[in-house]
Design an enzyme around this catalytic site. Structure first.
Site, PDB file in Angstrom:
ATOM      1  N   CYS A   2       5.956  41.371  69.745  1.00 22.56           N
ATOM      2  CA  CYS A   2       6.196  42.587  68.983  1.00 22.56           C
ATOM      3  C   CYS A   2       4.845  43.215  68.708  1.00 22.56           C
ATOM      4  CB  CYS A   2       6.846  42.284  67.636  1.00 22.56           C
ATOM      5  SG  CYS A   2       8.483  41.566  67.766  1.00 22.56           S
ATOM      6  N   GLY A  28       6.743  46.013  72.925  1.00 22.09           N
ATOM      7  CA  GLY A  28       8.164  45.907  72.610  1.00 22.09           C
ATOM      8  C   GLY A  28       8.824  47.260  72.695  1.00 22.09           C
ATOM      9  N   ASN A 102       5.132  39.591  63.835  1.00 28.30           N
ATOM     10  CA  ASN A 102       4.956  39.319  65.261  1.00 28.30           C
ATOM     11  C   ASN A 102       4.775  37.818  65.395  1.00 28.30           C
ATOM     12  OD1 ASN A 102       2.220  39.932  67.633  1.00 28.30           O
ATOM     13  ND2 ASN A 102       4.269  39.168  67.981  1.00 28.30           N
ATOM     14  N   GLY A 103       5.698  37.181  66.116  1.00 27.94           N
ATOM     15  CA  GLY A 103       5.597  35.738  66.308  1.00 27.94           C
ATOM     16  C   GLY A 103       6.963  35.112  66.325  1.00 27.94           C
ATOM     17  N   TYR A 242      -1.097  39.007  80.391  1.00 29.49           N
ATOM     18  CA  TYR A 242      -0.091  40.048  80.594  1.00 29.49           C
ATOM     19  C   TYR A 242       0.061  41.053  79.455  1.00 29.49           C
ATOM     20  CZ  TYR A 242       4.403  42.326  81.147  1.00 29.49           C
ATOM     21  OH  TYR A 242       5.389  43.265  81.224  1.00 29.49           O
TER      22      TYR A 242
HETATM   23  P1  AMP Z   1       9.357  37.429  87.054  1.00 32.63           P
HETATM   24  O1  AMP Z   1       9.810  38.650  87.756  1.00 32.63           O
HETATM   25  O2  AMP Z   1      10.406  36.838  86.187  1.00 32.63           O
HETATM   26  O3  AMP Z   1       8.729  36.405  87.947  1.00 32.63           O
HETATM   27  O4  AMP Z   1       8.235  37.858  86.011  1.00 32.63           O
HETATM   28  C1  AMP Z   1       6.962  38.162  86.443  1.00 32.63           C
HETATM   29  C2  AMP Z   1       6.645  39.618  86.223  1.00 32.63           C
HETATM   30  O5  AMP Z   1       6.969  40.034  84.907  1.00 32.63           O
HETATM   31  C3  AMP Z   1       5.198  39.863  86.438  1.00 32.63           C
HETATM   32  O6  AMP Z   1       5.091  41.020  87.252  1.00 32.63           O
HETATM   33  C4  AMP Z   1       4.618  40.112  85.057  1.00 32.63           C
HETATM   34  O7  AMP Z   1       3.779  41.242  85.096  1.00 32.63           O
HETATM   35  C5  AMP Z   1       5.785  40.320  84.145  1.00 32.63           C
HETATM   36  N1  AMP Z   1       5.822  39.381  83.009  1.00 32.63           N
HETATM   37  C6  AMP Z   1       5.444  38.123  82.966  1.00 32.63           C
HETATM   38  N2  AMP Z   1       5.700  37.544  81.775  1.00 32.63           N
HETATM   39  C7  AMP Z   1       6.270  38.465  81.028  1.00 32.63           C
HETATM   40  C8  AMP Z   1       6.798  38.491  79.711  1.00 32.63           C
HETATM   41  N3  AMP Z   1       6.796  37.421  78.916  1.00 32.63           N
HETATM   42  N4  AMP Z   1       7.312  39.631  79.263  1.00 32.63           N
HETATM   43  C9  AMP Z   1       7.335  40.697  80.041  1.00 32.63           C
HETATM   44  N5  AMP Z   1       6.881  40.730  81.295  1.00 32.63           N
HETATM   45  C10 AMP Z   1       6.357  39.635  81.810  1.00 32.63           C
END
Ligand code: AMP
Length: 445
Positions: A2, A28, A102-103, A242
């Site tokens: 968040c 978020g 946030n957490g 990220y």
């Molecule tokens: P996935 O498609 O499930 O393998 O997630 C990987 C992609 O989602 C990557 O392109 C990251 O940039 C993004 N990503 C990774 N972790 C998160 C997260 N916790 N929340 C949102 N996006 C994420």
């Protein structure tokens, strides 16, 4: 995940909070809310949607007062529903108190159960409400005394903003999992999840709130106090991988420069790989790919058109939506791809949805060879501290080895960065400690 933002002593508090939250929107996208303080009473407005959808001119007008705290939500605990939008406001024996969190509180269920047995009635299913009920029960002389007494009962991760008439309080958990920074704009204090929100609001960052520290802003003054001894600092390394915006400063350097170095370290680890071009999965993969390109001397090409109107695909709450948004979001630039061997860099691979979609589209655009290079280690373990990976089964690296993941996503090769290189770049050579439990399966208590 968040985003939180608070500002005190400013006639434009609501407008500046809008700017701060808008800058933190990447943290978020489900709901947004603000609470304002006119010195005697709190007013609040929460709604589902993005900051610019929720806060019309009229809504901002209604948020009167010289202090505001705000929140944007990405649901981890509790469902995606308006009643879980924050800040939460409680009218109790403490008077009006608002909280933005946030957490993720790992003992929230247990605490909630015991509070309910003693008559507490919860308004939301979010874990954040627990602290307000605890505070209402175990009171000290002032709100800060009350919080200092109750915050140590919480386990897990938290950066909190609290507001009561005439007062804003920020607090960060004793491990410092989630970020919280303090800034100043003229006579106003700002508290925010990331330094970039302070910058865009026109302020200057003073420093991070330390793990186990609380700042009380009242009467134009900020006073600091510890509510718990700092444990070993274990800031979440995924902020740099990220979440955080590239212009945010984390652990002494911008996230952008850390990511650039991570890309270069990835290239160093993969120096045996030859390719016609390197590219990144937009947006977050791009800077890693630039660092990779400089180190490897493989030219960088921008081979995807990113549609900016779709939002972050991962943040969509269900899998079907996620797949569809990934497809909508990125389109290949075909003539740059046809017949080429490509190193494609992304920040992380979680479920494999994004990589699989992207490899598919590169193949249909005629790529000769696709090497997927991930700028972080395999995610093998869920996060209990606020990143949206609660289910172990959803993590592909928990179920499959690297070669099976490669097959699943359809790439010719798949490589991950070592944890050692990641930590090195994120800490900029300093003695920085991180929570890397998603990569190691080792959790701090
Ligand atoms: P996935 O498609 O499930 O393998 O997630 C990987 C992609 O989602 C990557 O392109 C990251 O940039 C993004 N990503 C990774 N972790 C998160 C997260 N916790 N929340 C949102 N996006 C994420």
């Amino acid at each position: 995940m968040c985003g939180i933002f608070g500002i005190t002593d400013n006639k434009d508090a609501a407008r500046l909070a809008y700017i701060g939250l808008f800058t933190l929107q990447h943290r978020g996208q489900e709901s947004a809310g603000m609470v304002s303080d006119d010195g005697t009473a709190l007013r609040h407005y929460n709604a589902m949607g993005l900051v610019n959808e929720v806060f019309t001119g009229e809504v901002l007008e209604g948020l009167k007062g010289r202090g505001v705290i705000g929140h944007i939500r990405y649901s981890t605990t509790g469902s995606s529903h308006i009643k879980n939008a924050q800040p939460l406001v409680l009218d109790s024996c403490l008077g009006q108190v608002a909280v933005a969190h946030n957490g993720n509180l790992t003992n929230a269920d247990r605490l909630k159960e015991s509070l309910q047995k003693r008559g507490a009635i919860f308004q939301s299913t979010s874990d954040s409400e627990v602290i307000l009920h605890l505070a209402a029960r175990y009171r000290g002389r002032t709100l800060e005394d009350t919080l200092a007494r109750n915050l140590p009962k919480l386990a897990g991760s938290y950066s909190f903003l609290f507001m009561a008439p005439g007062k804003v309080i920020g607090a960060r958990d004793p491990h410092g999992y989630r970020p919280l920074v303090l800034g100043k704009l003229g006579k106003s204090y700002i508290l925010a999840s990331e330094t970039c929100a302070i910058d865009v609001a026109g302020g200057k960052t003073i420093r991070e709130i330390e793990p186990g520290e609380m700042v009380v802003i009242s009467g134009g003054k900020a006073t600091f106090r510890r509510f718990a001894p700092a444990k070993r600092l274990t800031r979440c390394i995924f902020e740099q991988v990220y979440f955080a915006r590239p212009d945010a400063v984390v652990a002494g350097r911008t996230v952008q420069s850390a990511r650039y170095e991570i890309g270069a370290l990835l290239a160093r680890e993969l120096k045996h790989i030859k390719a016609d071009l390197v590219s990144g999965v937009p947006d977050s993969g791009t800077v890693y790919a630039l660092g990779y390109s400089e180190e490897s001397w493989i030219p960088y090409q921008s081979i995807f058109m990113r549609n900016h109107y779709t939002g972050r695909s991962f943040i969509q709450p269900d899998q079907q939506l996620r797949e569809f948004t990934a497809h909508l979001k990125l389109a290949p630039v075909k003539d740059l791809i046809k017949g080429k061997s490509i190193v494609l860099v992304d920040d992380s691979l979680v479920r494999g949805t994004t990589s699989r979609e992207i490899v598919k589209s590169l193949r249909s655009a005629g790529a000769r060879k696709i090497v997927m290079a991930i700028a972080s280690p395999p995610i093998i373990s869920p996060c209990y501290f606020g990143i949206d990976t609660p289910n172990r089964e959803e993590l592909i690296a928990n179920r499959l080895g690297v070669d099976k993941i490669r097959k699943f996503i359809g790439a010719d090769e798949l490589h991950y960065l070592s944890l050692e290189s990641l930590v090195k770049a994120c800490g900029s050579g300093r003695d920085e400690n991180f929570c890397a439990s998603c990569f190691t399966g080792r959790y701090n208590r």
